[in-house]
Design a protein around this motif. Structure first.
Motif, short mmCIF file in Angstrom:
data_model
loop_
_atom_site.label_atom_id
_atom_site.label_comp_id
_atom_site.label_asym_id
_atom_site.label_seq_id
_atom_site.Cartn_x
_atom_site.Cartn_y
_atom_site.Cartn_z
N VAL A 3 -22.80 -31.18 -35.02
CA VAL A 3 -24.22 -31.04 -35.39
C VAL A 3 -25.11 -31.81 -34.42
N LYS A 4 -24.51 -32.73 -33.68
CA LYS A 4 -25.28 -33.50 -32.69
C LYS A 4 -25.58 -32.67 -31.45
N ASP A 5 -24.94 -31.50 -31.32
CA ASP A 5 -25.10 -30.68 -30.13
C ASP A 5 -26.26 -29.69 -30.20
N PHE A 6 -26.95 -29.63 -31.35
CA PHE A 6 -28.10 -28.73 -31.45
C PHE A 6 -29.17 -29.17 -30.47
N LYS A 7 -29.82 -28.19 -29.83
CA LYS A 7 -30.90 -28.50 -28.90
C LYS A 7 -32.13 -27.67 -29.25
N LYS A 8 -33.22 -27.96 -28.60
CA LYS A 8 -34.49 -27.31 -28.92
C LYS A 8 -34.39 -25.79 -28.84
N GLY A 9 -34.95 -25.16 -29.89
CA GLY A 9 -35.03 -23.71 -29.91
C GLY A 9 -33.77 -22.99 -30.36
N ASP A 10 -32.72 -23.72 -30.71
CA ASP A 10 -31.50 -23.07 -31.19
C ASP A 10 -31.77 -22.30 -32.49
N GLU A 11 -30.98 -21.25 -32.71
CA GLU A 11 -31.18 -20.41 -33.90
C GLU A 11 -30.04 -20.62 -34.90
N ILE A 12 -30.43 -20.74 -36.17
CA ILE A 12 -29.46 -20.89 -37.25
C ILE A 12 -29.70 -19.78 -38.27
N ALA A 13 -28.64 -19.05 -38.61
CA ALA A 13 -28.74 -18.00 -39.63
C ALA A 13 -28.39 -18.58 -41.00
N LEU A 51 -36.69 -30.15 -33.62
CA LEU A 51 -36.08 -29.39 -32.53
C LEU A 51 -36.66 -27.98 -32.40
N GLY A 52 -37.58 -27.65 -33.29
CA GLY A 52 -38.15 -26.31 -33.25
C GLY A 52 -37.08 -25.25 -33.44
N LEU A 53 -36.14 -25.53 -34.33
CA LEU A 53 -35.05 -24.59 -34.58
C LEU A 53 -35.58 -23.29 -35.17
N LYS A 54 -35.02 -22.19 -34.76
CA LYS A 54 -35.38 -20.89 -35.34
C LYS A 54 -34.41 -20.63 -36.48
N ILE A 55 -34.92 -20.63 -37.71
CA ILE A 55 -34.07 -20.44 -38.87
C ILE A 55 -34.30 -19.02 -39.41
N THR A 56 -33.26 -18.21 -39.32
CA THR A 56 -33.36 -16.79 -39.64
C THR A 56 -32.60 -16.48 -40.92
N ALA A 57 -33.31 -15.93 -41.91
CA ALA A 57 -32.68 -15.57 -43.19
C ALA A 57 -32.16 -14.14 -43.12
N LEU A 58 -30.85 -13.97 -43.36
CA LEU A 58 -30.20 -12.67 -43.31
C LEU A 58 -29.51 -12.39 -44.64
N ASP A 59 -29.16 -11.12 -44.86
CA ASP A 59 -28.30 -10.81 -46.00
C ASP A 59 -27.05 -11.67 -45.87
N ALA A 60 -26.62 -12.25 -46.99
CA ALA A 60 -25.49 -13.20 -46.96
C ALA A 60 -24.27 -12.64 -46.25
N ALA A 61 -24.00 -11.35 -46.45
CA ALA A 61 -22.82 -10.73 -45.84
C ALA A 61 -22.91 -10.65 -44.32
N GLN A 62 -24.12 -10.82 -43.77
CA GLN A 62 -24.32 -10.72 -42.32
C GLN A 62 -24.23 -12.06 -41.60
N THR A 63 -24.22 -13.16 -42.35
CA THR A 63 -24.30 -14.48 -41.71
C THR A 63 -23.09 -14.75 -40.80
N VAL A 98 -26.13 -16.20 -32.75
CA VAL A 98 -26.92 -17.40 -33.04
C VAL A 98 -26.10 -18.65 -32.71
N THR A 99 -26.77 -19.79 -32.72
CA THR A 99 -26.07 -21.04 -32.41
C THR A 99 -25.14 -21.43 -33.55
N ALA A 100 -25.59 -21.20 -34.78
CA ALA A 100 -24.79 -21.57 -35.96
C ALA A 100 -25.27 -20.75 -37.15
N ALA A 101 -24.46 -20.78 -38.22
CA ALA A 101 -24.83 -20.06 -39.44
C ALA A 101 -24.28 -20.81 -40.64
N VAL A 102 -25.10 -20.84 -41.71
CA VAL A 102 -24.62 -21.35 -42.99
C VAL A 102 -24.04 -20.16 -43.74
#
Length: 282
Positions: free
Chosen positions: A132-142, A181-193, A200-204
């Motif tokens: 989690v320390k490797d996130f950088k500016k503008g990274d995207e998380i689904a 970090l100005g992360l781009k947080i994108t909400a998707l249908d759960a099945a698509q994460t 994307v950089t990461a996904a929950v």
């Protein structure tokens, strides 16, 4: 004449023996037919393709409670409750209490929990970074886009320290008050994460979706903490309220909540899914 009488006398025992055998076969077939007819079919909706636990539970249910468990697999979180409400299935087992409460409110439905199954912490996965320390500016998380799991995922990101949220029980992306970090947080249908991980950089990712995608839970960057706050996220077996006391359905709950199920969960999911029906959360 004597010879005829002797022949009849000898034939009679054979006749009665054959008649008895025929009667026995008929009785056995009748008993088997009655046993088959007395099986009680229960149609259960689940999410995803992994049905190993429920297949094992089905064997117990058939042997001990005379239940014939039929599984219906869904691919969208919106489907199992809709199918339950319209009578296409009798029960479902895919959601936690928080999700159900939100569904009932939004759809004016009357679905209730009749038993607990597992507690499945959600996890943050990545194919591009190792910590989690490797996130950088503008990274995207689904993150999942349904109301309860979106809020749950955002709370995970806040716990890690990637964002700060307004104090809301169910936050949305609109409640992010700090995102250094100005992360781009994108909400998707759960099945698509899970599928989004290549883009994307990461996904929950919810546990069931992660299982279907063959993600290794031990490779996750972060695992949601299990404590008293986890209680609303315990997964349940749900029924329409009118069926909440249906004995057959409650017997299926008993067939699930066993030591054998605990062992199988541990064997298959290596501790990623926690048996929830007799745990104490602190």
């Amino acid at each position: 004449m004597k010879r005829t009488l002797i022949t009849i006398a000898l034939a009679l025992p054979l006749f009665f023996l054959l008649a008895a055998c025929g009667s026995s076969k008929s009785s056995s077939a009748s008993s088997s037919s009655a046993s088959s007819a007395s099986l009680k079919t229960v149609r259960l909706g689940i999410m995803g393709s992994d049905d190993r636990i429920w297949k094992a539970v089905g064997k117990v249910a058939k042997k001990k409670y005379n239940i014939d468990l039929k599984l219906t697999k869904f691919t969208d979180y919106n489907q199992p409750n809709a199918a339950l409400s319209d009578g296409s299935i009798d029960l479902n087992a895919f959601q936690h209490q928080f999700f159900l409460d939100n569904w009932n409110k939004a759809h004016k439905s009357d679905i209730v929990s009749i038993g607990e199954t597992i507690l499945a912490p959600i996890r943050l996965y990545s194919q591009k970074i190792k910590s989690v320390k490797d996130f950088k500016k503008g990274d995207e998380i689904a993150i999942p886009n349904d109301a309860t799991n979106e809020g749950r995922a955002l709370n995970v990101l806040a716990t890690i320290g990637l964002i700060k949220l307004d104090n809301k029980a169910l936050p949305t992306t609109a409640d992010i008050k700090e995102n250094k970090l100005g992360l781009k947080i994108t909400a998707l249908d759960a099945a698509q994460t899970a599928r989004a991980l290549s883009d994307v950089t990461a996904a929950v990712v919810n546990d069931g979706v992660a299982n279907d995608a063959k993600l290794d839970p031990n490779s996750a960057l972060y695992v949601e903490k299990v404590n008293k706050k986890s209680e609303p996220y315990i997964n349940i077996i749900a029924a329409n309220k009118k069926d909440a006391k249906n004995k057959t359905y409650l017997d299926l709950v008993k067939a699930y909540q066993t030591e054998a199920t605990k062992k199988l969960l541990k064997e298959i999911y290596k501790g990623a899914d926690i048996p929830a029906w007799d745990i104490t959360l602190k």
